[in-house]
Design a protein around this motif. Structure first.
Motif, PDB file in Angstrom:
ATOM      1  N   ALA A 187     -60.786  50.600   4.260  1.00  0.00           N
ATOM      2  CA  ALA A 187     -61.696  51.561   3.902  1.00  0.00           C
ATOM      3  C   ALA A 187     -63.130  50.638   4.147  1.00  0.00           C
ATOM      4  CB  ALA A 187     -61.816  52.008   2.616  1.00  0.00           C
ATOM      5  N   ALA A 188     -62.863  49.373   3.629  1.00  0.00           N
ATOM      6  CA  ALA A 188     -64.068  48.381   3.777  1.00  0.00           C
ATOM      7  C   ALA A 188     -64.346  48.131   5.250  1.00  0.00           C
ATOM      8  CB  ALA A 188     -63.707  47.174   2.938  1.00  0.00           C
ATOM      9  N   LYS A 189     -63.235  48.030   5.968  1.00  0.00           N
ATOM     10  CA  LYS A 189     -63.331  47.855   7.410  1.00  0.00           C
ATOM     11  C   LYS A 189     -64.218  49.118   8.269  1.00  0.00           C
ATOM     12  CE  LYS A 189     -60.092  44.146   7.842  1.00  0.00           C
ATOM     13  NZ  LYS A 189     -61.050  42.918   8.346  1.00  0.00           N
ATOM     14  N   GLN A 190     -63.676  50.186   7.699  1.00  0.00           N
ATOM     15  CA  GLN A 190     -64.420  51.240   8.309  1.00  0.00           C
ATOM     16  C   GLN A 190     -65.716  51.159   8.007  1.00  0.00           C
ATOM     17  OE1 GLN A 190     -61.884  54.447   7.122  1.00  0.00           O
ATOM     18  NE2 GLN A 190     -59.986  53.633   7.813  1.00  0.00           N
ATOM     19  N   LEU A 191     -66.177  50.874   6.848  1.00  0.00           N
ATOM     20  CA  LEU A 191     -67.517  51.060   6.191  1.00  0.00           C
ATOM     21  C   LEU A 191     -68.420  50.155   6.995  1.00  0.00           C
ATOM     22  CD1 LEU A 191     -69.500  52.232   3.978  1.00  0.00           C
ATOM     23  CD2 LEU A 191     -68.902  50.302   2.607  1.00  0.00           C
ATOM     24  N   MET A 192     -67.830  48.909   7.275  1.00  0.00           N
ATOM     25  CA  MET A 192     -68.642  47.763   7.985  1.00  0.00           C
ATOM     26  C   MET A 192     -68.872  48.141   9.641  1.00  0.00           C
ATOM     27  SD  MET A 192     -69.264  45.573   5.904  1.00  0.00           S
ATOM     28  CE  MET A 192     -69.602  47.018   4.686  1.00  0.00           C
ATOM     29  N   GLU A 193     -67.631  48.784   9.983  1.00  0.00           N
ATOM     30  CA  GLU A 193     -67.626  49.370  11.398  1.00  0.00           C
ATOM     31  C   GLU A 193     -68.905  50.242  11.590  1.00  0.00           C
ATOM     32  OE1 GLU A 193     -64.401  50.526  14.844  1.00  0.00           O
ATOM     33  OE2 GLU A 193     -64.292  51.466  12.800  1.00  0.00           O
ATOM     34  N   LYS A 194     -69.089  51.267  10.501  1.00  0.00           N
ATOM     35  CA  LYS A 194     -70.352  51.933  10.670  1.00  0.00           C
ATOM     36  C   LYS A 194     -71.455  51.366  10.484  1.00  0.00           C
ATOM     37  CE  LYS A 194     -67.768  55.959   8.887  1.00  0.00           C
ATOM     38  NZ  LYS A 194     -67.578  56.919   7.773  1.00  0.00           N
ATOM     39  N   ALA A 195     -71.764  50.104   9.733  1.00  0.00           N
ATOM     40  CA  ALA A 195     -72.836  49.245   9.614  1.00  0.00           C
ATOM     41  C   ALA A 195     -72.964  48.349  10.886  1.00  0.00           C
ATOM     42  CB  ALA A 195     -72.670  48.598   8.195  1.00  0.00           C
ATOM     43  N   ASN A 196     -72.160  48.402  11.774  1.00  0.00           N
ATOM     44  CA  ASN A 196     -72.318  47.526  13.119  1.00  0.00           C
ATOM     45  C   ASN A 196     -71.968  46.011  12.604  1.00  0.00           C
ATOM     46  OD1 ASN A 196     -72.704  49.724  14.850  1.00  0.00           O
ATOM     47  ND2 ASN A 196     -74.942  49.654  14.041  1.00  0.00           N
ATOM     48  N   VAL A 197     -71.226  45.645  11.691  1.00  0.00           N
ATOM     49  CA  VAL A 197     -70.591  44.636  11.417  1.00  0.00           C
ATOM     50  C   VAL A 197     -69.396  44.073  12.042  1.00  0.00           C
ATOM     51  CG1 VAL A 197     -69.633  42.999   9.580  1.00  0.00           C
ATOM     52  CG2 VAL A 197     -71.705  44.739   9.035  1.00  0.00           C
ATOM     53  N   PRO A 198     -69.447  43.036  13.000  1.00  0.00           N
ATOM     54  CA  PRO A 198     -68.269  42.580  13.762  1.00  0.00           C
ATOM     55  C   PRO A 198     -67.132  42.570  13.191  1.00  0.00           C
ATOM     56  CG  PRO A 198     -69.688  40.889  13.563  1.00  0.00           C
ATOM     57  CD  PRO A 198     -70.565  42.265  13.002  1.00  0.00           C
ATOM     58  N   LEU A 199     -66.257  43.394  13.613  1.00  0.00           N
ATOM     59  CA  LEU A 199     -64.469  43.384  13.076  1.00  0.00           C
ATOM     60  C   LEU A 199     -63.638  42.735  13.930  1.00  0.00           C
ATOM     61  CD1 LEU A 199     -64.721  46.788  11.496  1.00  0.00           C
ATOM     62  CD2 LEU A 199     -64.987  44.956  10.238  1.00  0.00           C
ATOM     63  N   VAL A 200     -62.517  42.070  13.425  1.00  0.00           N
ATOM     64  CA  VAL A 200     -61.490  41.871  14.134  1.00  0.00           C
ATOM     65  C   VAL A 200     -60.767  43.004  14.829  1.00  0.00           C
ATOM     66  CG1 VAL A 200     -59.285  40.315  14.398  1.00  0.00           C
ATOM     67  CG2 VAL A 200     -61.117  39.780  12.824  1.00  0.00           C
ATOM     68  N   PRO A 201     -60.422  42.919  16.084  1.00  0.00           N
ATOM     69  CA  PRO A 201     -59.651  44.019  16.715  1.00  0.00           C
ATOM     70  C   PRO A 201     -58.442  44.496  15.982  1.00  0.00           C
ATOM     71  CG  PRO A 201     -60.138  42.611  18.301  1.00  0.00           C
ATOM     72  CD  PRO A 201     -60.552  41.975  17.277  1.00  0.00           C
ATOM     73  N   GLY A 202     -58.047  45.523  15.413  1.00  0.00           N
ATOM     74  CA  GLY A 202     -56.925  45.912  14.591  1.00  0.00           C
ATOM     75  C   GLY A 202     -56.969  47.468  14.185  1.00  0.00           C
ATOM     76  N   TYR A 203     -56.029  47.747  13.421  1.00  0.00           N
ATOM     77  CA  TYR A 203     -55.688  49.195  12.874  1.00  0.00           C
ATOM     78  C   TYR A 203     -56.031  49.233  11.533  1.00  0.00           C
ATOM     79  CZ  TYR A 203     -53.874  53.351  11.374  1.00  0.00           C
ATOM     80  OH  TYR A 203     -53.508  54.578  10.540  1.00  0.00           O
ATOM     81  N   HIS A 204     -56.970  50.057  11.048  1.00  0.00           N
ATOM     82  CA  HIS A 204     -57.390  49.965   9.553  1.00  0.00           C
ATOM     83  C   HIS A 204     -57.211  51.337   8.944  1.00  0.00           C
ATOM     84  CE1 HIS A 204     -60.052  46.756  11.644  1.00  0.00           C
ATOM     85  NE2 HIS A 204     -59.202  46.185  11.059  1.00  0.00           N
ATOM     86  N   GLY A 205     -56.399  51.994   9.549  1.00  0.00           N
ATOM     87  CA  GLY A 205     -56.150  53.700   9.180  1.00  0.00           C
ATOM     88  C   GLY A 205     -55.364  53.817   8.099  1.00  0.00           C
TER      89      GLY A 205
END
Length: 674
Positions: free
Chosen positions: A118-136
């Motif tokens: 959930a945190a990674k999804q939140l950061m993705e919306k905030a345009n924080v760079p994420l490591v490629p992966g599945y966070h669902g």
């Protein structure tokens, strides 16, 4: 400000919180389990209340019991420390419902950041760079396997609700995925009660850099710079330092601002840490946010002259942050080493036992809250004392050793010196390993990444060397002088002039053979008694003059030939623990007067490396297996340990079932060689 708080934790962090509270004039209430009745944190608090049996789920994880104790004691707030209930949103809400202040972030912030996915999804919306992966949310094994194949190996599986390296597996190829996922989920459900996992690309040679953030209830949010936590074993931190080596001002500002943005996005309040994984080229990706005080917070305190626990208390009481961003500056360099009861040579298996001797470096007390000038060079945060036991119920940390220097070079030198002065008898520790790590070329030159230990395995795990002559001489002198002292005392009380142990003989010198041994070899030592000392030799060497020049409280200064040697010898039964030249040599003396019977180890049985629980039996009676095949999986200290076949053979008998508790050294199954 509060007048009384309850500390809902144990060990080192409970003692750490109590120290700040005492300095601020705040009374403290400790809670403890039956296993911790005599623990240090119980002694250092103003009050202490028993809350249940040793198992954490029946004591330290029982929020209702803890809240009841807080209400009954008159505490106004609860400090959760780290671990246990520190990131439990339901507990934070229950505290508020009971009229108690939870010294931590709002439950909403914990929920937002408590799930890695959930945190990674939140950061993705905030345009924080994420490591490629599945966070669902989808968690069926086949789907996750497909996602991992698409991401590309190596893939890192992580417990969504995890932390501390638990519930993490690196999967090197598709064939390994199924077993790795099952193991990851078992550890996740055991440690966090949630078996959801996420999968992401495993970066090559990444660094682990985290930003300390702090926010108050008045809208202020700042960062207190970074910590480099790249040196890890089994995804758990070993060494931490601040500031991060090689960090530019621009990159520090970028990471700090990203961390503050993440905190603001969830309405954060209190101390928190935003963790990033960084490439060697300087690029970085959001990894997770820890909504609590971190184990490694002391290095930040050392370089900023702050007391982060005091800040937590003030913010929880509604005060503004003590400093603004522009008032913070980095002063010097700090390094923290986690001293654990564990055996690095056996895969860092935790070690259970009693601290029969505990000698620490000369530490100048670090004045929490900041003082004028430089901080103390050495600080020790610990929750145990000599005589305390490291049990199988909790984390096996003995202490955190923190050093400060004007620069990294000085901090490294102080850390090596402090580790050389640490003396522990009664269980295995990682001290010698830490010293090799700190003095090794990779860490000393700041060639850092999360694979540093594996990359430098040969130098960090060198082949065992025989005990040096100096250590054997110190053990021999300690034994002989102890005998002479005992004989002199006996003679003085009895009046018997013959009650001596001087080795005097009428016609010729007395040559005595002393047999010592360690885990690697046996040593025959020959001591010739003389009026002015002794002659000393080992098998195949020429005798050298040996004399005692000074002794006191287990510390010895001797002269062996032309060499002056200094060391400490701590006797534990028939084992002489020699601490000299920064090394620890446990030497077992074979007392010829002892008549203890010897026993033979029953062959063919694979035994438990430590107390724990059987979580999986992967073989059946009569099954033929190859060398290295996994036979039994145990869980201890919330970590999984695999018992593998030592060679090709046949499983003759299964002695324990899934769910059974087993003792250290218990045979798990009978095994016949092929």
């Amino acid at each position: 400000m509060f007048t009384k708080i309850l500390i809902a934790n144990r060990g080192e962090i409970a003692c750490r919180v109590a120290a700040t509270a005492r300095r601020m004039g705040i009374k403290t209430v400790a809670v403890y389990s039956e296993a911790d009745a005599d623990a240090k944190h119980v002694a250092v608090c103003d009050e202490a209340v028993l809350i249940g049996p040793a198992a954490a789920k029946e004591s330290y994880l029982c929020g209702d019991k803890i809240i009841a104790v807080a209400k009954a004691s008159g505490a106004q707030a609860i400090h959760p420390g780290y671990g246990f209930l520190s990131e439990n949103a339901e507990f934070a809400e229950a505290c508020a419902a009971a009229g108690l202040v939870f010294i931590g972030p709002p439950a909403s912030a914990m929920r937002a950041m408590g799930s890695k996915s959930a945190a990674k999804q939140l950061m993705e919306k905030a345009n924080v760079p994420l490591v490629p992966g599945y966070h669902g949310e989808r968690q069926d094994a086949e789907f996750l396997h497909t996602q991992a194949d698409q991401i590309g190996y190596p893939v890192l599986l992580k417990a969504s609700a995890g932390g501390g390296g638990k519930g993490m597996r690196v999967v090197e190829n598709s064939a390994q995925f199924k077993d790795a996922l099952a193991s990851c989920k078992r550890e996740a459900i055991s440690s966090f009660g949630d078996d959801k996992v996420l999968a992401e690309k495993y970066l090559q040679r990444p660094r682990h850099i985290e930003i300390q953030v702090f926010a108050d209830t008045l809208g202020n949010c700042i960062y207190l710079f970074e910590r480099d936590c790249s040196v890890q074993r089994r995804h758990q931190k070993v060494l931490e330092e601040a500031p991060a080596p090689g960090m530019t001002a621009e990159r520090r500002a970028a990471m700090g601002e990203a961390a503050v943005a993440a905190a603001r996005a969830v309405g954060y309040v209190g101390a928190g840490t935003v963790e990033f994984i960084a490439n060697q080229d300087g690029s970085f990706y959001f990894m997770e946010m820890n909504t609590r005080l971190q184990v490694e917070h002391p290095v930040t305190e050392m370089i900023t002259g702050t007391d982060l626990v005091e800040w937590q208390l003030r913010v929880a009481a509604g005060e503004a942050l003590p400093k603004k961003q522009h008032q913070l500056a980095i002063n010097g360099h700090a390094i923290e080493a986690r001293i654990y009861a564990e055996n690095p040579e056996k895969g860092f298996l935790p070690s259970i036992g009693t601290l029969r001797h505990l000698g620490t470096p000369d530490a100048v007390s670090f004045e929490l809250g900041g003082v004028a000038g430089a901080p103390a060079g050495v600080r020790i945060d610990s929750g145990v004392r000599a005589g305390d036991a490291i049990s199988p119920f909790y984390d096996p940390m003995i202490a955190k050793l923190i050093v400060w220097g004007a620069d990294r070079k000085q901090a490294l030198a102080r850390m090596a010196q402090a580790l050389a002065q640490y003396q522990i008898v009664g269980l295995n520790t990682n001290i010698a390993f830490l010293k090799r790590l700190v003095e090794g070329q990779a860490f000393a030159s700041a060639d850092l990444d999360t694979g540093l230990i594996e990359r430098n395995h040969d130098s960090l795990f060198p082949a065992a060397q025989p005990a040096p002559q100096g250590a054997l001489a110190l053990a021999a002198v300690a034994l002989i002088t102890a005998e002479q002292g005992a004989a002199a005392r006996a003679g003085a009380s009895s009046g018997d002039p013959w009650s001596q142990a001087s080795g005097w003989r009428m016609n010729q010198a007395y040559v005595r053979k002393l047999s010592f041994g360690d885990a690697h070899a046996a040593y025959d030592v020959f001591v010739t008694y003389r009026a002015d000392g002794w002659l000393f030799s080992t098998a195949g060497t020429q005798p050298q003059p040996l004399s005692l020049t000074a002794a006191g409280n287990g510390d010895y200064s001797i002269k062996l030939g032309a060499q002056a040697l200094h060391g400490a010898v701590r006797r534990d039964g028939e084992v002489f623990h020699v601490f000299a030249n920064g090394a620890h040599h446990p030497l077992a003396w074979n007392d010829p007067m002892a008549h203890a019977g010897e026993t033979e180890t029953e062959g063919g049985r694979l035994t438990a490396p430590m107390p724990g629980k059987v979580v999986a039996v992967l073989a059946a009676k009569g099954q033929e297996v190859k060398r290295g095949a996994a036979l039994v999986i145990m869980e201890a200290m919330k970590m999984e340990h695999t018992i593998a076949a030592p060679h090709d053979g046949v499983v003759d008998e299964i002695l324990y079932n899934v769910g059974d508790q087993v003792a250290d050294g218990a045979p798990l199954l009978a095994f016949k060689a092929a």
